[in-house]
Design a protein around this motif. Structure first.
Motif, PDB file in Angstrom:
ATOM      1  N   SER A 106       5.562  -2.930   6.453  1.00 32.01           N
ATOM      2  CA  SER A 106       5.320  -1.972   7.515  1.00 32.01           C
ATOM      3  C   SER A 106       4.739  -2.707   8.717  1.00 32.01           C
ATOM      4  O   SER A 106       4.292  -3.850   8.613  1.00 32.01           O
ATOM      5  CB  SER A 106       4.397  -0.850   7.030  1.00 32.01           C
ATOM      6  OG  SER A 106       3.275  -1.363   6.374  1.00 32.01           O
ATOM      7  N   ASN A 136       8.610   1.461   8.673  1.00 36.41           N
ATOM      8  CA  ASN A 136       7.462   2.204   8.162  1.00 36.41           C
ATOM      9  C   ASN A 136       7.510   2.255   6.638  1.00 36.41           C
ATOM     10  O   ASN A 136       8.425   1.725   6.006  1.00 36.41           O
ATOM     11  CB  ASN A 136       7.372   3.599   8.795  1.00 36.41           C
ATOM     12  CG  ASN A 136       8.553   4.501   8.435  1.00 36.41           C
ATOM     13  OD1 ASN A 136       9.129   4.393   7.354  1.00 36.41           O
ATOM     14  ND2 ASN A 136       8.909   5.391   9.351  1.00 36.41           N
ATOM     15  N   THR A 137       6.509   2.883   6.034  1.00 34.28           N
ATOM     16  CA  THR A 137       6.399   2.875   4.565  1.00 34.28           C
ATOM     17  C   THR A 137       7.639   3.438   3.894  1.00 34.28           C
ATOM     18  O   THR A 137       8.155   2.853   2.925  1.00 34.28           O
ATOM     19  CB  THR A 137       5.149   3.668   4.139  1.00 34.28           C
ATOM     20  OG1 THR A 137       3.984   3.011   4.659  1.00 34.28           O
ATOM     21  CG2 THR A 137       5.041   3.747   2.620  1.00 34.28           C
ATOM     22  N   SER A 141      10.233   1.338   1.455  1.00 34.28           N
ATOM     23  CA  SER A 141      10.459   1.815   0.079  1.00 34.28           C
ATOM     24  C   SER A 141      11.945   1.970  -0.203  1.00 34.28           C
ATOM     25  O   SER A 141      12.438   1.561  -1.264  1.00 34.28           O
ATOM     26  CB  SER A 141       9.740   3.151  -0.137  1.00 34.28           C
ATOM     27  OG  SER A 141       8.351   3.010   0.023  1.00 34.28           O
ATOM     28  N   VAL A 154       3.123  -2.333   2.292  1.00 33.56           N
ATOM     29  CA  VAL A 154       3.082  -1.113   3.096  1.00 33.56           C
ATOM     30  C   VAL A 154       1.661  -0.579   3.210  1.00 33.56           C
ATOM     31  O   VAL A 154       0.759  -0.954   2.465  1.00 33.56           O
ATOM     32  CB  VAL A 154       3.999  -0.028   2.501  1.00 33.56           C
ATOM     33  CG1 VAL A 154       5.453  -0.485   2.478  1.00 33.56           C
ATOM     34  CG2 VAL A 154       3.541   0.371   1.103  1.00 33.56           C
ATOM     35  N   GLU A 155       1.509   0.360   4.150  1.00 34.05           N
ATOM     36  CA  GLU A 155       0.210   0.936   4.444  1.00 34.05           C
ATOM     37  C   GLU A 155       0.015   2.302   3.797  1.00 34.05           C
ATOM     38  O   GLU A 155      -1.106   2.818   3.783  1.00 34.05           O
ATOM     39  CB  GLU A 155       0.068   1.071   5.973  1.00 34.05           C
ATOM     40  CG  GLU A 155       0.310  -0.221   6.716  1.00 34.05           C
ATOM     41  CD  GLU A 155       0.852   0.006   8.112  1.00 34.05           C
ATOM     42  OE1 GLU A 155       0.916   1.165   8.541  1.00 34.05           O
ATOM     43  OE2 GLU A 155       1.196  -0.983   8.777  1.00 34.05           O
ATOM     44  N   GLY A 207       2.458   4.811   7.134  1.00 31.80           N
ATOM     45  CA  GLY A 207       1.200   4.748   6.408  1.00 31.80           C
ATOM     46  C   GLY A 207       0.013   5.079   7.288  1.00 31.80           C
ATOM     47  O   GLY A 207      -0.967   5.690   6.838  1.00 31.80           O
TER      48      GLY A 207
END
Length: 314
Positions: A106, A136-137, A141, A154-155, A207
């Motif tokens: 992220s 982003n997360t 994923s 990730v956050e 996140g």
């Protein structure tokens, strides 16, 4: 019909050695076993492969191929050359002389937490390809599930049975607003006053957005107005310009706080010590490739935030 590769290898060795007895020595079998294997291959293919002008390996000087034998020999040579190339490639990958490592991260992790580990890995393994995918997360994923990356950082929290998430780091979050040009100055506000502010927020799936929403819930804050911006750095700059307030990782805002472009906000009676976990993601039951194992070993020693850490004033 399926071709027996053991018989084909024996035939190839006979032709290359130009002698049945020499082929037997190279294959560590008896000469009769070599002769039998060649005859069996001819039987399976229903084609004569060798011109027989005498006893195999004795009267013949060299090995004479039929037209069919020359065709089969060329196929065999190509097949086993490909096998050797595959073996060499796999060995090089196992010994980290060749291969590719794809890391997903992220935005904040990619910008502030991973650069040192990536630089150390690139120096130690200069022949390996290295790719950093940023999103982003949710995006990271999905990339992991689709096997477009080998590991993710990730956050935000990830709830998917296909993904194993482990705690990797914990980072501080800071409430910030536009500064007045005086370094390390902060102010205090009540939660009710914060709810009336314009909030600068990341997009859903981020996140940082998850962390902000969890903090809102804990403080009982419902923002009156929000502006959605798809980058933590852009949020920090917008906050410095007076567009609103935000909850951001300290690594992102430390430099701007230090020069007075931003200032931190503390809740009345609160030390403003919000934190969030960072996670490492891997696919469940997916073996770690040698390149990934090497990176994880470096990551344990080399990863640190890029931005200077500065303590906000009180």
């Amino acid at each position: 019909m399926p071709m027996n590769l053991h018989l084909l290898r024996t035939f190839l060795t006979v032709v290359e050695a130009q002698n049945f007895s020499r082929a037997a020595e190279l294959l560590f079998v008896s000469q009769s076993a070599v002769s039998k294997a060649v005859r069996e291959l001819e039987h399976q293919l229903d084609l004569p492969l060798l011109e027989r002008g005498g006893a195999e390996g004795k009267a013949l000087r060299g090995v004479a191929l039929t037209e069919h034998g020359r065709a089969v020999f060329e196929h065999a040579r190509a097949i086993f050359a490909l096998e050797r190339a595959a073996s060499e490639d796999v060995r090089d990958r196992a010994e980290l002389r060749q291969g590719r490592l794809r890391i997903g991260a992220s935005t904040t992790v990619a910008a502030y937490w991973l650069p040192q580990a990536i630089a150390a890995f690139a120096r130690r393994h200069p022949t390996l390809e290295l790719e950093l995918v940023v999103g982003n997360t949710d995006e990271i994923s999905r990339a992991l599930i689709d096997c477009r990356v080998d590991v993710g950082y990730v956050e935000g929290e990830v709830a998917d049975a296909r993904i194993a998430a482990s705690l990797w780091r914990t980072e501080a979050l800071r409430l910030i607003s536009a500064g007045d040009g005086v370094a390390a100055r902060s102010k205090r506000m009540a939660a009710s006053a914060l709810a009336e502010q314009t909030w600068l927020l990341r997009e859903p799936g981020s996140g940082t957005r998850q962390a902000a929403q969890a903090w809102f819930d804990a403080q009982g804050i419902v923002p009156a107005r929000a502006i959605e911006i798809g980058s933590n750095e852009a949020i920090a700059r917008a906050a410095a310009a007076g567009a609103g307030i935000a909850l951001l990782p300290e690594t992102v805002v430390a430099d701007l706080v230090a020069i007075g472009r931003l200032r931190t906000i503390a809740l009345l009676g609160d030390a403003n010590a919000a934190t969030r976990p960072l996670y490492r993601l891997e696919l469940v039951n997916r073996p770690q490739a040698p390149a990934l194992r090497a990176f994880l070993a470096l990551d344990a020693d080399s990863t640190a935030p890029r931005a200077r850490q500065s303590k906000p004033g009180t």
